[in-house]
Write a protein that holds these residues in place. Structure first.
Motif, PDB file in Angstrom:
ATOM      1  N   CYS A  30      95.318  62.729 -41.889  1.00 28.10           N
ATOM      2  CA  CYS A  30      96.576  61.985 -41.854  1.00 28.10           C
ATOM      3  C   CYS A  30      97.014  61.805 -40.407  1.00 28.10           C
ATOM      4  CB  CYS A  30      97.652  62.734 -42.645  1.00 28.10           C
ATOM      5  SG  CYS A  30      99.119  61.717 -42.930  1.00 28.10           S
ATOM      6  N   TYR A  32     100.294  61.796 -39.799  1.00 23.03           N
ATOM      7  CA  TYR A  32     101.532  62.548 -39.775  1.00 23.03           C
ATOM      8  C   TYR A  32     101.230  63.978 -40.245  1.00 23.03           C
ATOM      9  CZ  TYR A  32     104.517  58.242 -39.864  1.00 23.03           C
ATOM     10  OH  TYR A  32     105.152  57.056 -39.605  1.00 23.03           O
ATOM     11  N   CYS A  34     104.026  65.791 -42.021  1.00 16.95           N
ATOM     12  CA  CYS A  34     105.445  65.849 -42.408  1.00 16.95           C
ATOM     13  C   CYS A  34     105.852  67.268 -42.801  1.00 16.95           C
ATOM     14  CB  CYS A  34     105.704  64.922 -43.585  1.00 16.95           C
ATOM     15  SG  CYS A  34     105.209  63.228 -43.260  1.00 16.95           S
ATOM     16  N   CYS A  37     105.523  67.769 -46.550  1.00 14.26           N
ATOM     17  CA  CYS A  37     104.286  67.360 -47.237  1.00 14.26           C
ATOM     18  C   CYS A  37     103.900  68.365 -48.325  1.00 14.26           C
ATOM     19  CB  CYS A  37     103.137  67.219 -46.248  1.00 14.26           C
ATOM     20  SG  CYS A  37     101.643  66.603 -47.063  1.00 14.26           S
ATOM     21  N   THR A  42      98.911  69.157 -42.177  1.00 16.09           N
ATOM     22  CA  THR A  42      97.724  68.302 -42.040  1.00 16.09           C
ATOM     23  C   THR A  42      96.631  69.039 -41.263  1.00 16.09           C
ATOM     24  OG1 THR A  42      99.125  66.358 -42.085  1.00 16.09           O
ATOM     25  CG2 THR A  42      96.937  66.076 -41.124  1.00 16.09           C
ATOM     26  N   ASN A 109     102.175  56.129 -45.638  1.00 23.58           N
ATOM     27  CA  ASN A 109     103.301  56.560 -44.800  1.00 23.58           C
ATOM     28  C   ASN A 109     103.796  55.401 -43.928  1.00 23.58           C
ATOM     29  OD1 ASN A 109     101.474  56.396 -42.675  1.00 23.58           O
ATOM     30  ND2 ASN A 109     101.178  58.605 -42.510  1.00 23.58           N
TER      31      ASN A 109
HETATM   32  S1  SF4 Z   1     103.536  63.494 -46.734  1.00 21.27           S
HETATM   33 FE1  SF4 Z   1     101.983  61.898 -46.587  1.00 21.27          FE
HETATM   34  S2  SF4 Z   1     102.251  61.112 -44.545  1.00 21.27           S
HETATM   35 FE2  SF4 Z   1     103.270  63.059 -44.553  1.00 21.27          FE
HETATM   36  S3  SF4 Z   1     101.702  64.515 -43.857  1.00 21.27           S
HETATM   37 FE3  SF4 Z   1     101.610  64.480 -46.083  1.00 21.27          FE
HETATM   38  S4  SF4 Z   1     100.030  62.994 -46.551  1.00 21.27           S
HETATM   39 FE4  SF4 Z   1     100.625  62.655 -44.433  1.00 21.27          FE
END
Ligand code: SF4
Length: 307
Positions: A30, A32, A34, A37, A42, A109
């Motif tokens: 990814c 991001y 977040c 998440c 990530t 995203n």
């Molecule tokens: S919520 Fe979506 S955009 Fe954010 S880190 Fe997780 S997978 Fe990536």
């Protein structure tokens, strides 16, 4: 055993009904990371689009699934990370459209919407659901923790541009995190920005499943109500979803295949197993707790399992 590598579910989607998931990227890629998440932090931060898999491999799986003659409301391209990082996304959508009339959605995203190549790929989808949580660089960095030096205004301009070009349905999803983007002032700022975007629907979500960071809390019900009032959106913060299913015959493998992409809480797993007439539910829960590849998170007084 019928085992798909890229397809999973169907899983119940709170916005779209019963959804067959297709993941075109490897786990944890990814741009991001977040704080909310549901997949955890990530593992592979990247902003480079890659041909992770052959389109033909994914399409072959989809053809096998079609032979099962199952009914779903929507096909959702959703990664174990960010699906627009898949370089062949446009080709995948074109090939899927040749095989089915079921609407195809892409959950993204929105970070790469400023790139023409990504906007061009997404035009083959029926529904695109970008997330949009911040109104300035500072909040963007705090909430989404983007790769490298990604610039919030570029992400916003990308969303605006895409909204003008896209002929399908554009549904925006805002994840409200307590203390980060849920004050009246921030919600009004979000509304001001979104007024410049040509969207069809807004969904307001909250971290109902265990977030990557324990400090990413859900706002109160009053705050969610205020947000729906200001933004004019629909809140989708329901607790339990029923309707998970899988074409994998082995109960344990079926659960593992879903929770790799979509965490399930203990109630969802129990109801999923009961519907499948599973006779050893406790044994499955014991295996899940002992499986090193599975993370069991206590959150809001119950357990959630993610792969
Ligand atoms: S919520 Fe979506 S955009 Fe954010 S880190 Fe997780 S997978 Fe990536």
């Amino acid at each position: 055993m019928n085992y798909f590598k890229h397809l999973f579910g169907p899983v119940p989607s709170r916005r779209m009904g019963l959804s067959l998931g297709i993941s075109p990227i490897p786990e944890g890629y990814c741009n991001y990371s977040c704080i909310y998440c549901q997949l955890g932090r990530t593992d592979h931060m990247t902003n480079t689009r890659q041909s992770f898999f052959e389109v033909s491999d994914i399409i072959n799986e989809f053809k096998q699934w079609l032979r099962l003659k199952k009914e779903v409301d929507v096909i959702t391209i959703v990664g174990e990370g960010e699906p627009t990082l898949y370089k062949n996304l446009g080709q995948l959508l074109i090939e899927l459209k040749k095989l089915t009339n079921i609407p195809i959605a892409v959950i993204t995203n929105g970070a790469l919407l400023s790139e023409k190549e990504v906007r061009d790929d997404l035009k083959y989808a029926d529904i695109v659901l970008p997330s949009f949580d911040a109104t300035n660089d500072e909040d963007f960095i705090k909430i989404n923790r983007s790769y490298g030096k990604m610039d919030f205004s570029k992400v916003f301009e990308g969303l605006k541009q895409f909204s003008k070009e896209f002929k399908g349905q554009l549904w925006i999803e805002i994840m409200l995190v307590k203390g980060y983007n849920d004050s009246e002032e921030k919600l009004i700022a979000l509304k001001d920005l979104l007024d410049q975007v040509e969207y069809d629907r807004i969904f307001i979500n909250t971290p109902v499943r265990p977030p990557a960071e324990s400090y990413a809390h859900e706002p109160s019900d009053e705050t969610i109500e205020m947000a729906t009032g200001i933004l004019g959106g629909v809140a989708i913060n329901h607790l339990i979803s029923n309707g998970f299913s899988s074409d994998i015959t082995d109960d344990y493998e079926a659960i593992v295949s879903i929770i790799k992409r979509h965490p399930m809480n203990q109630f969802e797993i129990k109801s999923f197993l009961e519907i499948r007439l599973c006779e050893n539910i406790n044994e499955i829960f014991n295996r899940l707790s002992q499986d090193e590849k599975i993370e069991v998170v206590e959150y809001k007084g119950y357990k959630t399992y993610r792969g």
